[in-house]
Design an enzyme around this catalytic site. Sequence first.
Site, mmCIF file in Angstrom:
data_model
loop_
_atom_site.group_PDB
_atom_site.id
_atom_site.type_symbol
_atom_site.label_atom_id
_atom_site.label_comp_id
_atom_site.label_asym_id
_atom_site.label_seq_id
_atom_site.Cartn_x
_atom_site.Cartn_y
_atom_site.Cartn_z
ATOM 1 N NE ARG A 115 -3.624 -2.566 0.322
ATOM 2 C CZ ARG A 115 -3.344 -3.806 -0.085
ATOM 3 N NH1 ARG A 115 -2.219 -4.053 -0.759
ATOM 4 N NH2 ARG A 115 -4.175 -4.791 0.156
ATOM 5 C CG LEU A 119 -0.354 -3.808 -7.984
ATOM 6 C CD1 LEU A 119 0.324 -4.971 -8.706
ATOM 7 C CD2 LEU A 119 -1.669 -4.276 -7.384
ATOM 8 C CB SER A 120 0.296 1.840 -8.746
ATOM 9 O OG SER A 120 -0.666 1.614 -7.749
ATOM 10 C CE1 TYR A 148 -3.193 -7.203 -11.009
ATOM 11 C CE2 TYR A 148 -4.518 -8.839 -9.855
ATOM 12 C CZ TYR A 148 -3.283 -8.300 -10.177
ATOM 13 O OH TYR A 148 -2.148 -8.847 -9.647
ATOM 14 C CG PHE A 446 -1.695 -17.813 -16.854
ATOM 15 C CD1 PHE A 446 -1.463 -16.457 -16.700
ATOM 16 C CD2 PHE A 446 -2.772 -18.206 -17.653
ATOM 17 C CE1 PHE A 446 -2.259 -15.499 -17.333
ATOM 18 C CE2 PHE A 446 -3.568 -17.270 -18.306
ATOM 19 C CZ PHE A 446 -3.308 -15.922 -18.145
HETATM 20 C C1 LIG Z 1 -2.201 -7.155 -3.928
HETATM 21 C C2 LIG Z 1 -0.821 -6.513 -3.781
HETATM 22 C C3 LIG Z 1 0.043 -6.938 -4.978
HETATM 23 C C4 LIG Z 1 -0.993 -4.997 -3.764
HETATM 24 O O1 LIG Z 1 0.268 -4.367 -3.770
HETATM 25 P P1 LIG Z 1 0.461 -2.899 -3.169
HETATM 26 O O2 LIG Z 1 1.839 -2.467 -3.517
HETATM 27 O O3 LIG Z 1 0.032 -2.855 -1.770
HETATM 28 O O4 LIG Z 1 -0.584 -2.083 -4.055
HETATM 29 P P2 LIG Z 1 -0.591 -0.494 -4.277
HETATM 30 O O5 LIG Z 1 -0.068 0.187 -3.051
HETATM 31 O O6 LIG Z 1 0.076 -0.148 -5.572
HETATM 32 O O7 LIG Z 1 -2.141 -0.260 -4.397
HETATM 33 C C5 LIG Z 1 -2.764 0.285 -5.532
HETATM 34 C C6 LIG Z 1 -4.222 0.423 -5.258
HETATM 35 O O8 LIG Z 1 -4.815 -0.870 -5.222
HETATM 36 C C7 LIG Z 1 -5.508 -1.059 -3.986
HETATM 37 N N1 LIG Z 1 -5.325 -2.458 -3.588
HETATM 38 C C8 LIG Z 1 -4.161 -3.076 -3.413
HETATM 39 N N2 LIG Z 1 -4.366 -4.337 -3.047
HETATM 40 C C9 LIG Z 1 -5.705 -4.516 -2.976
HETATM 41 C C10 LIG Z 1 -6.529 -5.614 -2.641
HETATM 42 N N3 LIG Z 1 -6.006 -6.804 -2.275
HETATM 43 N N4 LIG Z 1 -7.862 -5.430 -2.669
HETATM 44 C C11 LIG Z 1 -8.397 -4.249 -3.032
HETATM 45 N N5 LIG Z 1 -7.643 -3.167 -3.362
HETATM 46 C C12 LIG Z 1 -6.316 -3.300 -3.336
HETATM 47 C C13 LIG Z 1 -4.856 -0.106 -3.034
HETATM 48 O O9 LIG Z 1 -5.691 0.211 -1.971
HETATM 49 C C14 LIG Z 1 -4.552 1.079 -3.912
HETATM 50 O O10 LIG Z 1 -5.737 1.827 -4.094
HETATM 51 P P3 LIG Z 1 -5.712 3.414 -4.358
HETATM 52 O O11 LIG Z 1 -5.009 3.596 -5.674
HETATM 53 O O12 LIG Z 1 -7.162 3.760 -4.419
HETATM 54 O O13 LIG Z 1 -4.965 3.984 -3.220
HETATM 55 C C15 LIG Z 1 -0.117 -6.947 -2.475
HETATM 56 O O14 LIG Z 1 -0.874 -6.545 -1.388
HETATM 57 C C16 LIG Z 1 0.124 -8.451 -2.390
HETATM 58 O O15 LIG Z 1 1.176 -8.916 -2.790
HETATM 59 N N6 LIG Z 1 -0.873 -9.182 -1.851
HETATM 60 C C17 LIG Z 1 -0.767 -10.631 -1.666
HETATM 61 C C18 LIG Z 1 -0.532 -11.396 -2.970
HETATM 62 C C19 LIG Z 1 -1.532 -11.030 -4.056
HETATM 63 O O16 LIG Z 1 -2.726 -10.972 -3.847
HETATM 64 N N7 LIG Z 1 -0.989 -10.779 -5.269
HETATM 65 C C20 LIG Z 1 -1.793 -10.526 -6.442
HETATM 66 C C21 LIG Z 1 -1.660 -11.715 -7.310
HETATM 67 S S1 LIG Z 1 -2.820 -11.781 -8.619
#
Ligand SMILES: CC(C)(COP(=O)(O)OP(=O)(O)OC[C@H]1O[C@@H](n2cnc3c(N)ncnc32)[C@H](O)[C@@H]1OP(=O)(O)O)[C@@H](O)C(=O)NCCC(=O)NCCS
Length: 446
Positions: A115, A119-120, A148, A446
């Site tokens: 957060r 990811l962004s 996504y 995948f």
């Molecule tokens: C999901 C994950 C990749 C997000 O990474 P992150 O670096 O925290 O994401 P960001 O900080 O770039 O967040 C971008 C936006 O997405 C939102 N977001 C991130 N993860 C989210 C989730 N699980 N559910 C809903 N919203 C989410 C954030 O709140 C943020 O919203 P905003 O732009 O309105 O502030 C990370 O939490 C993770 O690795 N989770 C566990 C593994 C996983 O689920 N991976 C995805 C595989 S498909």
Amino acid sequence: MTAPSPRPLPAGYRFAPLTEADKRALLDVDTWAFPSEVDLDEQVGLPLPLTWSRTFGVVSEHQDADAVPLDGAVPTVSELAAMHSSYPFSQFPVPGGTLPVSGLTWVGVHPQHRRRGILSAMIDLHFEEARAAGEPVSALFAAEAPIYGRFGYGQAAQDLRLTIPRGAALRDVPGADEHTVRIEKADRARHGELVDTLHRAAGADPGGHGTGINRPGWVTRETPELQESWWSDPAVFRRGRESERIVVVERDGEPRGYATFRRKLAWETTGPRGTVSTGEVVALDAAAARALWGVLTDLDLTSEIEPFMIPVDDAITHLLVNPRAAAGRVADNLWVRVLDVPVALAGRQYAGDVDVVLHVSDERVPDNAGHWRLRATAFGEATCERTDDPADVSLDVRELGSAFLGGVSLVSLATAGLVTEHRPGALAAASAAFGWPVAPVSSWVF
Ligand SMILES: CC(C)(COP(=O)(O)OP(=O)(O)OC[C@H]1O[C@@H](n2cnc3c(N)ncnc32)[C@H](O)[C@@H]1OP(=O)(O)O)[C@@H](O)C(=O)NCCC(=O)NCCS
């Protein structure tokens, strides 16, 4: 084409290409992102499905709070904080053809670093890489469905997960009993070619009617790494089930279908209650499908069969005499992100003649935004060109992604206010054209 303007990583982080030498660090972050009961040491010894040249890390660089300053300078620590990768699907099935598609995968951020926008920034890098590689579409499986959409991915395919009682009555299909059945341990050396050939053929011509109507999303395991990983069957990931088995049905000595499966036995006071979980159930025609499902629904010591991730229009949904006996759930399967509107839209076929101007909005890839005239003849050629003509239908790129594989209708998206019609009749025509007779699905994650 102008590139999207990537969002920068937060301060203190940088991107780094990852190589085989980073395998342990990558798996460490992965198991932070996706908790696993399997030890890191054990995981390091298993094959990875990734293509290293398409795998990127995010490195955190910070000063080591515990270190003793040397000459007044505090040493810097570099740690892997996040990663993502993509598969090069050069022949990803789209309605009526194939397109190069980037399969986004292994997206993970260590909880310590979440957060903050990592990811962004990774998504923007992924879009840039895919577009530079000439991949007009990105597709993925989402660990959590809400992640996504904000990046322009639309839910484009669904799959079916069923529980069918053993011995469920199935309708007869002429020719089904002319198959011979082989039930064996799944083995790449023995079955690899058979599985690949049948999987491709079933995707290109579901039902075996020779109509040229394919199954969108039915992606094959194109790289050697994906093949090796798909066939590896580590005991640590079996969760009490047996090693992978395969049933092959043959007609006139030719393989016509296969299903991978595993059984798990449970003894109860009332008797054995084993379950059969299927992996992939692939048949070239109706008779082979009936033969396969007949074997799977009648294995000794089992009471239930659990098909996983089958197409929502799979033959079994029609073969069951009593479909109500099969408890089921529909789940999201592929998510699709259109990265290059004209190339993607001209790169698929349409199920009806269409001439429509789409107004597409896209915050993240501004090149996609604007008015596009899509012209196509049913099951024939399509063109998509920028135009100044007024829009017939407006939608965000996310909804375009949902409709792209033909499994989500534009009319249904309009019922939720996600697509707007500006010319009466245009939405129905576009919706019919975007649809496809065969439901999209990927048979493996995948
Ligand atoms: C999901 C994950 C990749 C997000 O990474 P992150 O670096 O925290 O994401 P960001 O900080 O770039 O967040 C971008 C936006 O997405 C939102 N977001 C991130 N993860 C989210 C989730 N699980 N559910 C809903 N919203 C989410 C954030 O709140 C943020 O919203 P905003 O732009 O309105 O502030 C990370 O939490 C993770 O690795 N989770 C566990 C593994 C996983 O689920 N991976 C995805 C595989 S498909």
